[in-house]
Design a protein around this motif. Structure first.
Motif, PDB file in Angstrom:
ATOM      1  N   THR A  63       0.824  -1.209   0.000  1.00  0.00           N
ATOM      2  CA  THR A  63       0.000   0.000   0.000  1.00  0.00           C
ATOM      3  C   THR A  63       0.861   1.263   0.000  1.00  0.00           C
ATOM      4  O   THR A  63       0.491   2.276  -0.595  1.00  0.00           O
ATOM      5  CB  THR A  63      -0.951   0.013   1.208  1.00  0.00           C
ATOM      6  OG1 THR A  63      -0.217  -0.317   2.397  1.00  0.00           O
ATOM      7  CG2 THR A  63      -2.063  -1.009   1.023  1.00  0.00           C
ATOM      8  N   PHE A  64       2.006   1.210   0.663  1.00  0.00           N
ATOM      9  CA  PHE A  64       2.928   2.347   0.670  1.00  0.00           C
ATOM     10  C   PHE A  64       3.430   2.611  -0.744  1.00  0.00           C
ATOM     11  O   PHE A  64       3.319   3.734  -1.261  1.00  0.00           O
ATOM     12  CB  PHE A  64       4.098   2.040   1.622  1.00  0.00           C
ATOM     13  CG  PHE A  64       4.996   3.216   1.919  1.00  0.00           C
ATOM     14  CD1 PHE A  64       5.640   3.917   0.904  1.00  0.00           C
ATOM     15  CD2 PHE A  64       5.220   3.620   3.229  1.00  0.00           C
ATOM     16  CE1 PHE A  64       6.475   4.989   1.181  1.00  0.00           C
ATOM     17  CE2 PHE A  64       6.049   4.696   3.527  1.00  0.00           C
ATOM     18  CZ  PHE A  64       6.686   5.372   2.501  1.00  0.00           C
ATOM     19  N   LEU A 124       5.921  -7.417  -5.121  1.00  0.00           N
ATOM     20  CA  LEU A 124       6.167  -6.109  -4.510  1.00  0.00           C
ATOM     21  C   LEU A 124       7.365  -5.418  -5.153  1.00  0.00           C
ATOM     22  O   LEU A 124       7.372  -4.189  -5.323  1.00  0.00           O
ATOM     23  CB  LEU A 124       6.382  -6.276  -3.009  1.00  0.00           C
ATOM     24  CG  LEU A 124       6.578  -5.002  -2.187  1.00  0.00           C
ATOM     25  CD1 LEU A 124       5.493  -3.979  -2.476  1.00  0.00           C
ATOM     26  CD2 LEU A 124       6.598  -5.335  -0.699  1.00  0.00           C
ATOM     27  N   ILE A 125       8.368  -6.178  -5.545  1.00  0.00           N
ATOM     28  CA  ILE A 125       9.507  -5.589  -6.256  1.00  0.00           C
ATOM     29  C   ILE A 125       9.038  -4.990  -7.582  1.00  0.00           C
ATOM     30  O   ILE A 125       9.477  -3.897  -7.980  1.00  0.00           O
ATOM     31  CB  ILE A 125      10.607  -6.643  -6.477  1.00  0.00           C
ATOM     32  CG1 ILE A 125      11.231  -7.043  -5.135  1.00  0.00           C
ATOM     33  CG2 ILE A 125      11.685  -6.114  -7.422  1.00  0.00           C
ATOM     34  CD1 ILE A 125      12.209  -8.197  -5.224  1.00  0.00           C
ATOM     35  N   ALA A 147       6.774   2.147  -9.494  1.00  0.00           N
ATOM     36  CA  ALA A 147       6.877   3.463  -8.844  1.00  0.00           C
ATOM     37  C   ALA A 147       8.089   4.226  -9.369  1.00  0.00           C
ATOM     38  O   ALA A 147       8.043   5.448  -9.542  1.00  0.00           O
ATOM     39  CB  ALA A 147       6.959   3.296  -7.328  1.00  0.00           C
ATOM     40  N   GLY A 148       9.191   3.505  -9.637  1.00  0.00           N
ATOM     41  CA  GLY A 148      10.367   4.140 -10.222  1.00  0.00           C
ATOM     42  C   GLY A 148      10.088   4.696 -11.607  1.00  0.00           C
ATOM     43  O   GLY A 148      10.586   5.769 -11.983  1.00  0.00           O
ATOM     44  N   LEU A 149       9.266   3.973 -12.394  1.00  0.00           N
ATOM     45  CA  LEU A 149       8.934   4.444 -13.740  1.00  0.00           C
ATOM     46  C   LEU A 149       8.106   5.727 -13.708  1.00  0.00           C
ATOM     47  O   LEU A 149       8.070   6.471 -14.697  1.00  0.00           O
ATOM     48  CB  LEU A 149       8.175   3.355 -14.500  1.00  0.00           C
ATOM     49  CG  LEU A 149       9.001   2.136 -14.934  1.00  0.00           C
ATOM     50  CD1 LEU A 149       8.098   1.075 -15.544  1.00  0.00           C
ATOM     51  CD2 LEU A 149      10.087   2.546 -15.929  1.00  0.00           C
ATOM     52  N   CYS A 191       9.469   3.840  -4.726  1.00  0.00           N
ATOM     53  CA  CYS A 191      10.222   2.792  -5.427  1.00  0.00           C
ATOM     54  C   CYS A 191      11.134   2.049  -4.461  1.00  0.00           C
ATOM     55  O   CYS A 191      11.169   0.808  -4.439  1.00  0.00           O
ATOM     56  CB  CYS A 191      11.034   3.415  -6.561  1.00  0.00           C
ATOM     57  SG  CYS A 191      12.227   2.303  -7.343  1.00  0.00           S
ATOM     58  N   GLY A 192      11.873   2.792  -3.640  1.00  0.00           N
ATOM     59  CA  GLY A 192      12.781   2.167  -2.682  1.00  0.00           C
ATOM     60  C   GLY A 192      12.059   1.287  -1.688  1.00  0.00           C
ATOM     61  O   GLY A 192      12.507   0.178  -1.371  1.00  0.00           O
ATOM     62  N   VAL A 193      10.907   1.761  -1.198  1.00  0.00           N
ATOM     63  CA  VAL A 193      10.121   0.960  -0.250  1.00  0.00           C
ATOM     64  C   VAL A 193       9.662  -0.338  -0.906  1.00  0.00           C
ATOM     65  O   VAL A 193       9.751  -1.422  -0.324  1.00  0.00           O
ATOM     66  CB  VAL A 193       8.925   1.768   0.278  1.00  0.00           C
ATOM     67  CG1 VAL A 193       7.948   0.861   1.033  1.00  0.00           C
ATOM     68  CG2 VAL A 193       9.407   2.883   1.190  1.00  0.00           C
TER      69      VAL A 193
END
Length: 469
Positions: free
Chosen positions: A270-271, A330-331, A337-339, A436-438
């Motif tokens: 969710t984060f 999740l990865i 998210a990075g994109l 992205c990191g999370v």
């Protein structure tokens, strides 16, 4: 046909409470203009609801065991309706946030009881159909929420995203009162009030501290005091739960590596996937000047992809190991998210599509496995508790994610609302980078924990054997 009326009553309530997680996102810019709300106020409009869901889900599930699922569900519907009316009539941000908290209380009562009601109403093949339909409705709520929110805000006003709940709640109350059987009561069950209060204080203190620090700086006394109080309350919660005869959250579940990995996956999902949605909505409306309906449609690719992937791959991934469905899924969300950082000062809304589609694909693989993996990792009598803890972790991840990403955004974009385009995009990309990191870190941690649990625990052992020292 009448036999499916209880399913309709459960699905209506579930749809209503889950749609209110996403329907608010497209209305935030309109709320900001009408109520003169800053970014921290908008964060609390989202987080007040998520925090109440996270804090009270397990407690209200326990209360439903004592009083019966049916009366608790109906009471939750009534509170949800009254608080929705208060949200729609709110004249300032403080009243709206308080009303959203009350909405979350009602939503927690509904969320904690729907599966129990369906379990008590249906048996055999019908029970499987009912659970499947309930899950599909929950998945569709995210997609429908952003579109319905856009339509209502565009044609009427942001207040109607709350007023629309009133006729649905009234219909559901009438239906529930007549179609659900009388609930069993377990009067000997104990409600863990100290655990509830300490958990609520911990979640609220940390969330308030993060949002306050984003607005006033990390040296702000109130922010530091809230963070310290939140940490102290979390430590107190651990002490209370370790000594309680009937804890809200039995801490020995954390010794189960499979269950612990599932919590990583639930909170990280969710984060990483959803906490940036309020910022995306602000960018689309404040910077690109899209109307609320077009904003909802622009945010739709993630939910549609998740729905299609979950439906299309579910039967093939049913027997897949959780390190692949939850950890690797999740990865993938983190990569998506990075994109989203492809968004630049000259971008249109289409720059979101690659990231949203990849996030949706990861969520479509990840989300269906969370509850089923948690329930399968514990003894059958703890299955309901396990599902409740996972849903709590998801809501808590959302609440903390909104607080953290909003604070990160403000630290880069500055306090001016709306920020200049260049600063706004810099803040947006920084927030996407954190998401992205999370996703990647939590996914990798879950992957390794699942792999370690599977290697160290022979498959033939019962679930009780997975509680390792």
């Amino acid at each position: 046909m009448r036999k499916w009326l209880p399913l309709l009553a459960a699905c209506l309530g579930t749809f209503m409470l889950l749609i209110d997680v996403t329907i608010v996102n497209v209305a935030l810019p309109s709320m900001a203009g009408d109520l003169d709300a800053g970014l921290s106020g908008l964060q609390w409009i989202v987080d007040g609801y998520a925090l109440a869901l996270a804090a009270l889900l397990l407690v209200l599930g326990s209360l439903a065991d004592r009083l019966g699922a049916k009366p608790v569900y109906i009471a939750g519907l009534a509170l949800f309706a009254v608080s929705s009316l208060a949200c729609g009539m709110a004249g300032d941000t403080a009243v709206l946030v308080l009303s959203r908290v009350l909405q979350g209380v009602g939503g927690a009562a509904m969320f904690a009881t729907t599966l129990s009601l369906l379990h008590a109403t249906y048996t055999g093949r019908d029970r499987g159909i009912a659970f499947g339909a309930w899950g599909a409705v929950g998945s569709a709520a995210a997609a429908f929420g952003v579109v319905l929110g856009g339509v209502l805000v565009d044609l009427l006003s942001w207040r109607w995203i709350f007023f629309v709940n009133l006729p649905i709640a009234a219909l559901t109350i009438i239906l529930s009162a007549s179609v659900f059987p009388a609930s069993q009561r377990h009067s000997g069950r104990h409600t863990d009030l100290p655990g509830m209060l300490s958990f609520t204080a911990a979640a609220t203190g940390v969330t308030f501290g993060i949002i306050r620090a984003g607005e006033h700086g990390w040296g702000d006394g109130a922010a530091l005091a809230a963070l310290l109080a939140g940490v102290a309350a979390a430590a107190l919660f651990v002490v209370i739960e370790s000594r309680s005869a009937a804890p809200m959250f039995p801490l020995q579940l954390l010794r189960n590596r499979t269950f612990g990995a599932t919590l990583f996956g639930a909170s990280g999902q969710t984060f990483a996937a959803f906490a940036s949605s309020p910022l995306i909505s602000l960018w689309l409306q404040q910077q690109l000047h899209l109307n609320p309906l077009h904003t909802g449609l622009a945010m739709l690719p993630m939910a549609v992809t998740a729905f299609l992937v979950a439906g299309g791959t579910g039967r093939f991934l049913h027997d897949a190991e959780p390190e692949w469905t939850i950890g690797a899924g999740l990865i993938v969300i983190g990569v998506g998210a990075g994109l989203l950082t492809l968004v630049g000062t000259g971008s249109s809304w289409t720059a979101l599509i690659p990231g949203l589609v990849v996030i949706g694909a990861g969520a479509g693989v990840n989300a269906p496995a969370l509850v089923s993996t948690a329930m399968a990792s514990v003894p059958p009598q703890q299955g309901g508790l396990a599902a409740g803890v996972v849903n709590t972790a998801r809501q808590l991840g959302m609440a903390l994610g909104v607080a953290v990403l909003g604070t990160v955004f403000r630290s880069t974009a500055g306090d001016q609302q709306p920020a200049p385009l260049e600063h706004f995009v810099d803040g947006l990309d920084t927030a996407f980078g954190v998401a992205c990191g999370v996703g990647v870190v939590f996914g990798a941690a879950a992957f390794m924990l699942f792999r370690r649990a599977r290697v160290e625990t022979p498959a033939a052992l019962p679930a009780e054997a997975m509680l390792v020292d």
